[in-house]
Design an enzyme around this catalytic site. Structure first.
Site, short mmCIF file in Angstrom:
data_model
loop_
_atom_site.label_atom_id
_atom_site.label_comp_id
_atom_site.label_asym_id
_atom_site.label_seq_id
_atom_site.Cartn_x
_atom_site.Cartn_y
_atom_site.Cartn_z
CB SER A 262 -0.88 0.01 1.24
OG SER A 262 -0.07 0.25 2.38
CE LYS A 263 -0.24 8.52 -0.40
NZ LYS A 263 0.98 8.87 0.29
NE ARG A 264 -2.18 3.25 6.16
CZ ARG A 264 -2.60 2.24 6.91
NH1 ARG A 264 -1.98 1.91 8.03
NH2 ARG A 264 -3.65 1.55 6.54
#
Ligand code: GLU
Length: 501
Positions: A262-264
């Site tokens: 994910s972007k996280r």
């Protein structure tokens, strides 16, 4: 392969393209090129609520930067255009009605309040609510009212959706190029919405209609679409069309832990998950391009996420990937994303480049630092340091001593500067002064001869010499540095070290 290969990348313009989407585009590109086919880009923008301005241009720019631009798309070889679904809006209603007329779909008038109430009452009886064959005749649909009544309600402007009438009691045995046979029980599927009274199709209807009209031969997409495959295959059956072949690519997994990248994860571990930088009011998300990755390196590491050619080979140019790519060799299992390995790929592609072109990329950095450097010198410097760099942005820190004399000397390295060192360095100056052919090899021979003749240990000279020129015990071969900075500068730096150390 008998039929003409036509594959597509069909993103929804809902934001910047995630690296997983880029890999989907890449595998479609490779498959098309490998099979002498066509790769086209279709923008799936029927969901107006999720539409993000700028996303479409971003997608196109990203593919262009990576060198995998489509053969056909908006504004380019529009043979099967338009390639933006919002511009094909007029097409879909007729197809939805065709399914109504052939009893493959029905109108559903349920309001969301009514649906919520129904769902609640089902759940109170311990049942999980699915909008499908178990419930469709208990709900407000054209299956339970007359044709006249249905027509009247539509004419009155009542809101409706058209839902697919999923067949019952059937096990679908479907073929996926990567997964082999995949089975689905139609009784467990829900009757998906295909069309809404605002005139817009949903993803499922538009996707199938367009894949058919645009003569798509293979659907290559992410694993998250595998659950849609039975509906899609049934839609082809309902229309009486041949279905394309399907290949669902494995997920790209987090570098550590479990689950989808994910972007996280990127924010946490400090690597980009987008090809290009993406700016919004909330901030900037970094991109591989702006971080200094070469497009060839990004393509290379993405290609190996879920695929290999059966050997240990890891380094490929785009052309080599096209030649080697085989959809049958894509793995089912998720592929772990390794940001450190990505840097290694960048390093490998960096050292493969011509020194002169790397020097050209380095020049603006030198100019910013205040140096106008002759092309030949910049090229020479780059050739000496590139082995140690992952990115061009690291060149300056690896080479600053070629351009500026040290202003300070590494604390730990100072212990190599002994009581006898200044006298030795003074002698070294006299030796250097006499050298006429000022090339690395010749300087090295003369300096080493002097040391041998006078029985001076290597370390006694070489380390203080390096400390004088570089300010630390680092950098490439010392005599290469001496050649590049020249006789005058070499002597001045030794003098400066004698005076300051
Ligand atoms: N529009 C879908 C997406 O955003 C396309 C999925 C497919 O390739 O069928 O990924």
């Amino acid at each position: 392969m008998s039929k003409q290969v036509r594959v597509r990348f069909a993103p929804s313009p809902t934001g910047p393209l995630h690296i997983g989407g880029v890999r989907t585009a890449l595998f479609n590109y490779l498959f098309a090129k490998k099979n002498g086919g066509t790769f086209y880009l279709r923008i799936e923008d029927t969901d107006q609520n999720r539409y993000v301005p700028g996303a479409e241009a971003y997608i196109m720019e990203a593919l262009e930067w990576l060198g995998i631009a489509p053969d056909e798309t908006i504004g380019k070889n529009e043979k099967f255009g338009p390639y933006r679904q919002s511009e094909r809006k007029h097409l879909y209603k007729g197809y939805a009605e065709q399914l109504i007329n052939s009893d493959w779909a029905y109108y559903a008038f349920d309001t969301s309040e009514a649906l919520d109430a129904f769902r609640k009452s089902e759940e109170e009886q311990g049942k999980t609510f699915i909008y499908n064959h178990t419930n469709r005749e208990k709900l407000d649909t054209s299956l339970v009212i007359s044709a006249e009544e249905t027509a009247k309600r539509i004419a009155n402007g009542e809101h409706y959706v058209i839902r697919f009438k999923t067949p019952v009691n059937e096990t679908l045995h479907l073929q996926d190029i990567i997964r082999g046979e995949v089975k689905f029980d139609t009784n467990l599927l829900d009757d998906k919405v295909l069309f809404k009274s605002d005139g817009m199709p949903t993803y499922h209807l538009a996707n199938i209609v367009d894949d058919h009209l645009m003569e798509t031969s293979h659907v290559i997409r992410g694993e998250e679409w595998l659950p849609s495959m039975p509906l899609h295959v049934l839609l082809y059956r309902a229309f009486g069309w041949d279905a394309p072949e399907f290949a669902h690519l494995p997920l790209i997994l987090k570098p550590i832990g479990n689950g989808k990248l994910s972007k996280r994860d990127g924010d946490k571990l400090g690597f980009p998950v987008f090809p290009l930088e993406w700016k919004t009011e909330e901030g900037i998300s970094s991109g591989y391009r702006e971080k200094g990755f070469f497009p060839e390196a990004v393509v290379n590491f993405l290609a190996l996420l879920g695929w290999n050619d059966g050997t240990d080979k890891e380094l490929y140019s785009l052309e080599e990937l096209v030649a080697a790519f085989d959809l049958n060799r894509v793995h089912k299992a998720g592929a772990k994303f390794d940001p450190e390995k990505n840097k290694w790929f960048n390093h490998q592609h960096l050292i493969k480049q011509e020194d002169a072109s790397l020097a050209q990329a380095f020049t603006p950095i030198l100019v910013e630092k205040g140096f106008t450097v002759d092309d030949n010198v910049a090229t020479k410097v780059v050739s000496l340091i590139k082995e140690r760099a992952n990115f061009i942005s690291e060149f300056w820190d690896l080479s600053d001593f070629f351009f500026v004399a040290p202003t300070e000397y590494d604390e730990k390295a100072r212990k190599n500067w002994k009581a006898e060192t200044p006298a030795l360095m003074q002698e070294l100056i006299s030796v250097v002064e006499e050298i006429t052919d000022f090339t690395s090899m010749n300087i090295e021979t003369i300096v080493k001869d002097w040391m041998t003749k006078n029985e001076i240990g290597m370390g006694k000279v070489m380390q203080p010499f390096r400390l004088s020129l570089v300010g630390a015990l680092k950098g490439p071969h010392l005599f290469d540095i001496v050649e590049v900075i020249g006789k005058q500068e070499t002597i001045q730096r030794i003098q400066k070290a004698i005076a300051s150390l």
